[in-house]
Structures are given as structure tokens and as C-alpha cells.
Scaffold this motif. Structure first.
Motif, PDB file in Angstrom:
ATOM      1  N   LEU A 165       0.854  -1.183   0.000  1.00 27.26           N
ATOM      2  CA  LEU A 165       0.000   0.000   0.000  1.00 27.26           C
ATOM      3  C   LEU A 165       0.888   1.231   0.000  1.00 27.26           C
ATOM      4  O   LEU A 165       1.916   1.258   0.677  1.00 27.26           O
ATOM      5  CB  LEU A 165      -0.889   0.027   1.247  1.00 27.26           C
ATOM      6  CG  LEU A 165      -2.179  -0.780   1.217  1.00 27.26           C
ATOM      7  CD1 LEU A 165      -2.738  -0.905   2.631  1.00 27.26           C
ATOM      8  CD2 LEU A 165      -3.219  -0.130   0.311  1.00 27.26           C
ATOM      9  N   ASN A 166       0.496   2.275  -0.740  1.00 25.21           N
ATOM     10  CA  ASN A 166       1.266   3.512  -0.681  1.00 25.21           C
ATOM     11  C   ASN A 166       1.003   4.230   0.641  1.00 25.21           C
ATOM     12  O   ASN A 166       0.179   3.792   1.451  1.00 25.21           O
ATOM     13  CB  ASN A 166       0.970   4.410  -1.891  1.00 25.21           C
ATOM     14  CG  ASN A 166      -0.479   4.886  -1.928  1.00 25.21           C
ATOM     15  OD1 ASN A 166      -1.324   4.472  -1.134  1.00 25.21           O
ATOM     16  ND2 ASN A 166      -0.780   5.764  -2.871  1.00 25.21           N
ATOM     17  N   ARG A 167       1.704   5.337   0.887  1.00 25.57           N
ATOM     18  CA  ARG A 167       1.632   6.000   2.189  1.00 25.57           C
ATOM     19  C   ARG A 167       0.215   6.410   2.562  1.00 25.57           C
ATOM     20  O   ARG A 167      -0.195   6.321   3.723  1.00 25.57           O
ATOM     21  CB  ARG A 167       2.537   7.246   2.199  1.00 25.57           C
ATOM     22  CG  ARG A 167       2.615   7.922   3.563  1.00 25.57           C
ATOM     23  CD  ARG A 167       3.284   9.290   3.490  1.00 25.57           C
ATOM     24  NE  ARG A 167       2.491  10.256   2.752  1.00 25.57           N
ATOM     25  CZ  ARG A 167       1.443  10.917   3.255  1.00 25.57           C
ATOM     26  NH1 ARG A 167       1.054  10.689   4.493  1.00 25.57           N
ATOM     27  NH2 ARG A 167       0.786  11.782   2.524  1.00 25.57           N
ATOM     28  N   THR A 168      -0.572   6.883   1.599  1.00 26.44           N
ATOM     29  CA  THR A 168      -1.927   7.352   1.887  1.00 26.44           C
ATOM     30  C   THR A 168      -2.967   6.239   1.817  1.00 26.44           C
ATOM     31  O   THR A 168      -4.156   6.500   1.920  1.00 26.44           O
ATOM     32  CB  THR A 168      -2.316   8.476   0.912  1.00 26.44           C
ATOM     33  OG1 THR A 168      -2.269   7.977  -0.430  1.00 26.44           O
ATOM     34  CG2 THR A 168      -1.368   9.656   1.038  1.00 26.44           C
ATOM     35  N   ARG A 169      -2.517   5.008   1.634  1.00 24.28           N
ATOM     36  CA  ARG A 169      -3.432   3.845   1.561  1.00 24.28           C
ATOM     37  C   ARG A 169      -4.458   4.002   0.449  1.00 24.28           C
ATOM     38  O   ARG A 169      -5.576   3.495   0.539  1.00 24.28           O
ATOM     39  CB  ARG A 169      -4.163   3.641   2.877  1.00 24.28           C
ATOM     40  CG  ARG A 169      -3.480   2.945   4.042  1.00 24.28           C
ATOM     41  CD  ARG A 169      -2.054   3.097   4.159  1.00 24.28           C
ATOM     42  NE  ARG A 169      -1.517   2.393   5.339  1.00 24.28           N
ATOM     43  CZ  ARG A 169      -0.309   2.591   5.819  1.00 24.28           C
ATOM     44  NH1 ARG A 169       0.480   3.490   5.250  1.00 24.28           N
ATOM     45  NH2 ARG A 169       0.130   1.918   6.857  1.00 24.28           N
ATOM     46  N   SER A 170      -4.104   4.712  -0.632  1.00 22.39           N
ATOM     47  CA  SER A 170      -5.031   4.909  -1.744  1.00 22.39           C
ATOM     48  C   SER A 170      -4.779   3.944  -2.898  1.00 22.39           C
ATOM     49  O   SER A 170      -5.658   3.729  -3.728  1.00 22.39           O
ATOM     50  CB  SER A 170      -4.942   6.347  -2.266  1.00 22.39           C
ATOM     51  OG  SER A 170      -3.647   6.620  -2.775  1.00 22.39           O
ATOM     52  N   ARG A 171      -3.575   3.376  -2.983  1.00 24.98           N
ATOM     53  CA  ARG A 171      -3.223   2.449  -4.057  1.00 24.98           C
ATOM     54  C   ARG A 171      -2.583   1.196  -3.460  1.00 24.98           C
ATOM     55  O   ARG A 171      -1.724   1.272  -2.589  1.00 24.98           O
ATOM     56  CB  ARG A 171      -2.256   3.101  -5.055  1.00 24.98           C
ATOM     57  CG  ARG A 171      -2.849   4.277  -5.813  1.00 24.98           C
ATOM     58  CD  ARG A 171      -3.960   3.840  -6.750  1.00 24.98           C
ATOM     59  NE  ARG A 171      -4.528   4.954  -7.501  1.00 24.98           N
ATOM     60  CZ  ARG A 171      -5.634   5.609  -7.156  1.00 24.98           C
ATOM     61  NH1 ARG A 171      -6.281   5.254  -6.049  1.00 24.98           N
ATOM     62  NH2 ARG A 171      -6.101   6.591  -7.902  1.00 24.98           N
ATOM     63  N   LEU A 172      -3.014   0.051  -3.970  1.00 21.37           N
ATOM     64  CA  LEU A 172      -2.497  -1.250  -3.549  1.00 21.37           C
ATOM     65  C   LEU A 172      -1.860  -1.921  -4.758  1.00 21.37           C
ATOM     66  O   LEU A 172      -2.458  -1.957  -5.836  1.00 21.37           O
ATOM     67  CB  LEU A 172      -3.633  -2.122  -2.998  1.00 21.37           C
ATOM     68  CG  LEU A 172      -3.268  -3.556  -2.586  1.00 21.37           C
ATOM     69  CD1 LEU A 172      -2.401  -3.557  -1.332  1.00 21.37           C
ATOM     70  CD2 LEU A 172      -4.543  -4.376  -2.349  1.00 21.37           C
TER      71      LEU A 172
END
Length: 399
Positions: A165-172
Motif C-alpha cells: 500500500l502507498n503511504r496514503t493507503r489509496s493504491r495497492l
């Protein structure tokens, strides 16, 4: 007004090195123990650690916590890792009661922490393959993420090895370890193997597949022996939108394992989601640039860790002890350069700072230690982050 200037100072300092290329330096390793207890008080042996996720700072200490997943099991293990300012490991420990037993026993290969708001983890399962979500409080299955049907063509033991997951939890992100049967052959000493980097929109629940990008590994680094391979064992999503890809090669050579870590850019690559095969079709693959080549034995998992005092990042890895050479171990690297996002307040990764981002920031702000709203990367989502977010929200469009 002074607090506003102080709040944006970290962002201004980061912009000075915005054009700096990424560099990666190995720092140190620390061996881990072999036993712990789960939440039910049952002792178990720690083996086959295959994936690692940073979960945030500890209460009342300088260390940060991580979750590791064991393959071919139903076990997660909590780790406490303290780092020096240069990213070297000062101490790495498994707590006496650090285990979490899940409701399912599967070939889990990697782990991604969804944040304190949900208190769940995503786990990549290599056999089906698929991504599954589990509660950390109970260990029970929350749900399964839909995957594109083409990944049903995975070869045995070469399915979803990675997860990030990226830092903002927007992309997996995840990927098959070596080529799907419809996309080409497995790696050889003469040629690498084509895999598909798979991206999900993680702001949806469950996450929705967004895109796929073709990526070519390097060939096997030595002579073929039993189990020889060269595949992707980890994908790490960076705040700047690029990826780190870990290739693991095993062969008979000066070192049995070769660890390769690349900076990967998909911005100009073709979305191959609609392609039923990568053989004989036209597309632009992801580009890659080598950052590290060495021997870290069976280094199988990587995750982006905390920001270091000078603005660099710690990159932490986990070694799988499932061979005669490797032992339970964590390793650390120092990642420098343009790692941060040019628009850190864009928490939904849609190039604008709007109401959707406000909702995500407010949720993170209420939790304090949740990483989504920690815009200035000081370990907490607090008033300093609110000042930065409010300024970006008023401007709406990212620079």
C-alpha cells in the motif's frame, strides 16, 4: 502565522531535493528469535517469514512496530525495530507474546497494513492467487478482493508474492512472481521473465483493479540447480508514485542468492489489462533503474519504514529461513532522493485536494498515529498536518 511557516518548513526542505535521483545503501541486519506466543497463549515456531509491513511508532519508546507474515501458515508476528539516525538497526526483537493466529491456513506471502482506522491487514495468497483481508483484533477473514481473471493462469508457486500500500493507503500493488502461462516462459540463464504489476484503487471497499503493467526481470544469475529462478518477490509503492521492485535470483554461482532492487516507473507504460497475452502484442513496458545488487540470502520482503532525521527513508526487509543458508533476519537500507510526493495532501491520489481527501484526513487526524494524515512525516497526524492540509485544500489543484 508563525505556526503556519513552521508547519510547511518540512515540505519546503523536501522540495530542495525534489530532483535528486533515488539512491539505496545497505545498512545492517539483525537476526530474530524462533518462537513466540499467539493471542491465545499458544507457543509456535517462527519460520518462513515472507513479508513485512510497517505499522507505525510505538508508544513510549524510540522503536517502531512491524508485522511479518509466515508462509504456509496462519501466523503473523509483531516485530519491534529501533533504528539509528543513518538507518542502521540498533535493536530488533520479537515480543514474548507477538503472534497473531488467523482463521485460515494458506500460503500467505506478503502483508500490507490498512491503518488504525480499520485495524486490518491485506495478505497476498500465492496459491489461488488472491488478496485477502483479515482483522488484527480477531484474526478472522474480513473479505477477499476481486482479481482480474487473467491471473488465474499463474504457474504453481509463482502467484502473488508481493503486496504494498502507498503511504496514503489509496493504491495497492501486487504482482505474479514469474510469467503467467499465457504471457511467456519462466526465467532462464539467458532471459528474464515477463510479469504483470497489478494496481488497485484502495480508496474503494473492497479495492478495485485499476491497471496492469508489463515488467521484465533479469535472467538467472548463475547455473541452473534445483529451484533456480529469477522473479519478483516484492513491490514497494513509494510516495512519489514510483515503485521499488525486489528481484530474487537463486542459482549455482559465487553466491547462491542475488538480491536486486530497482526503481520502477510506470508513468509511460501501457496498461495491458485488456491484453489476453503479452506474447506477440505491442505495448510499452515499465522502465527500471538498478539501485542495489548484492547478496542478502533469501531476502523476500521489503517495506518502506519511517523517515530518518535527515529526510531520508528507512527501507526494511525480511529474510525467509526456508533453506539451509538463510536465517530469520531483518535487514535495513537507507533510501535517499526524491521519495516524497509533490502533492502530499492528495490522500486519494486523484491529482486534486478535495472533499474526498478531507474525509480521509479527518479520520486519520482523529486517530493521531494513523499514517494517512501524517503529511509532514513526523509520526503523528496532528495540528501541524492540519495546517498543511487546509492550505492545500483551499488551493484544490496540486502543483
Amino acid at each position: 502565522m508563525r505556526s503556519h511557516c513552521l508547519a510547511i518548513a518540512p515540505l519546503l526542505a523536501a522540495s530542495v531535493s525534489a530532483a535528486a535521483p533515488l539512491t539505496l545503501q545497505f545498512r545492517s541486519f539483525a537476526n530474530l528469535g524462533n518462537t513466540t506466543f499467539d493471542q491465545h497463549g499458544v507457543c509456535f515456531t517462527i519460520a518462513g517469514l515472507s513479508g513485512l509491513a510497517w505499522t507505525g511508532p510505538e508508544f513510549g519508546g524510540d522503536a517502531t512496530t512491524y508485522l511479518a507474515v509466515m508462509d504456509n501458515s496462519n501466523k503473523l508476528v509483531r516485530l519491534s525495530i529501533a533504528l539509528a539516525p543513518d538507518g542502521s538497526i540498533v535493536n530488533a526483537a520479537i515480543a514474548p507474546v507477538a503472534g497473531i493466529s488467523l482463521s485460515d491456513n494458506r500460503d500467505f506471502e506478503d502483508i500490507a497494513f490498512r491503518g488504525a482506522a480499520r485495524d486490518t491487514v491485506f495478505l497476498s495468497e500465492e496459491g489461488v492467487p488472491e488478496v485477502r483481508e483479515y482483522s488484527l483484533a480477531s484474526g478472522t477473514l474480513v473479505g477477499t478482493i476481486p482479481r482480474p481473471s487473467i491471473f488465474g493462469n499463474r504457474r504453481a508457486n509463482l502467484g502473488f508474492e508481493s503486496l504494498s500500500l502507498n503511504r496514503t493507503r489509496s493504491r495497492l500493488w501486487t504482482a505474479n512472481e514469474e510469467a503467467l502461462s499465457v504471457d511467456g516462459g519462466v526465467s532462464t540463464t539467458a532471459a528474464g521473465t515477463w510479469i504483470r504489476l497489478l494496481q488497485y484503487d484502495a480508496t474503494q471497499n473492497p479495492p478495485v483493479p485499476l491497471s496492469q503493467f508489463a515488467y521484465l526481470t533479469q535472467p538467472i544469475h548463475g547455473s541452473v540447480i534445483s529451484g533456480a529462478r529469477s522473479g519478483v518477490s516484492q513491490v514497494v509503492a513509494l510516495p512519489n508514485g514510483k515503485l521499488l521492485v525486489l528481484e530474487r535470483s537463486f542459482a549455482f554461482a559465487a553466491t547462491f542468492f542475488q538480491t536486486r532492487i530497482y526503481e520502477v516507473d510506470v508513468s509511460a507504460a501501457t496498461d495491458v489489462s485488456a491484453l489476453g497475452t503479452l506474447i506477440g502484442t505491442s505495448y510499452t513496458p515499465a522502465t527500471k533503474r538498478p539501485l542495489y545488487v548484492g547478496d542478502q540470502t533469501n531476502l523476500e520482503g521489503l517495506c518502506l519504514g519511517p523517515k530518518l532525521p535527515d529526510g531520508a527513508y528507512a527501507l526494511l526487509g525480511i529474510v525467509d529461513d526456508g533453506d539451509p543458508i538463510s536465517v530469520n533476519r531483518v535487514v535495513s537500507f537507507r533510501l535517499t532522493g526524491a521519495v516524497d510526493s509533490s502533492c502530499p495532501a492528495d490522500l486519494s491520489d486523484d491529482k486534486v485536494v478535495d472533499d474526498a481527501d478531507f474525509v480521509r484526513f479527518a479520520e486519520s487526524y482523529n486517530l493521531l498515529l494513523d499514517p494517512v494524515g501524517d503529511i509532514n512525516q513526523d509520526g503523528v497526524a496532528d495540528d501541524a498536518d492540519f495546517v498543511i492540509f487546509a492550505a492545500a485544500y483551499n488551493d484544490l489543484v496540486c502543483p
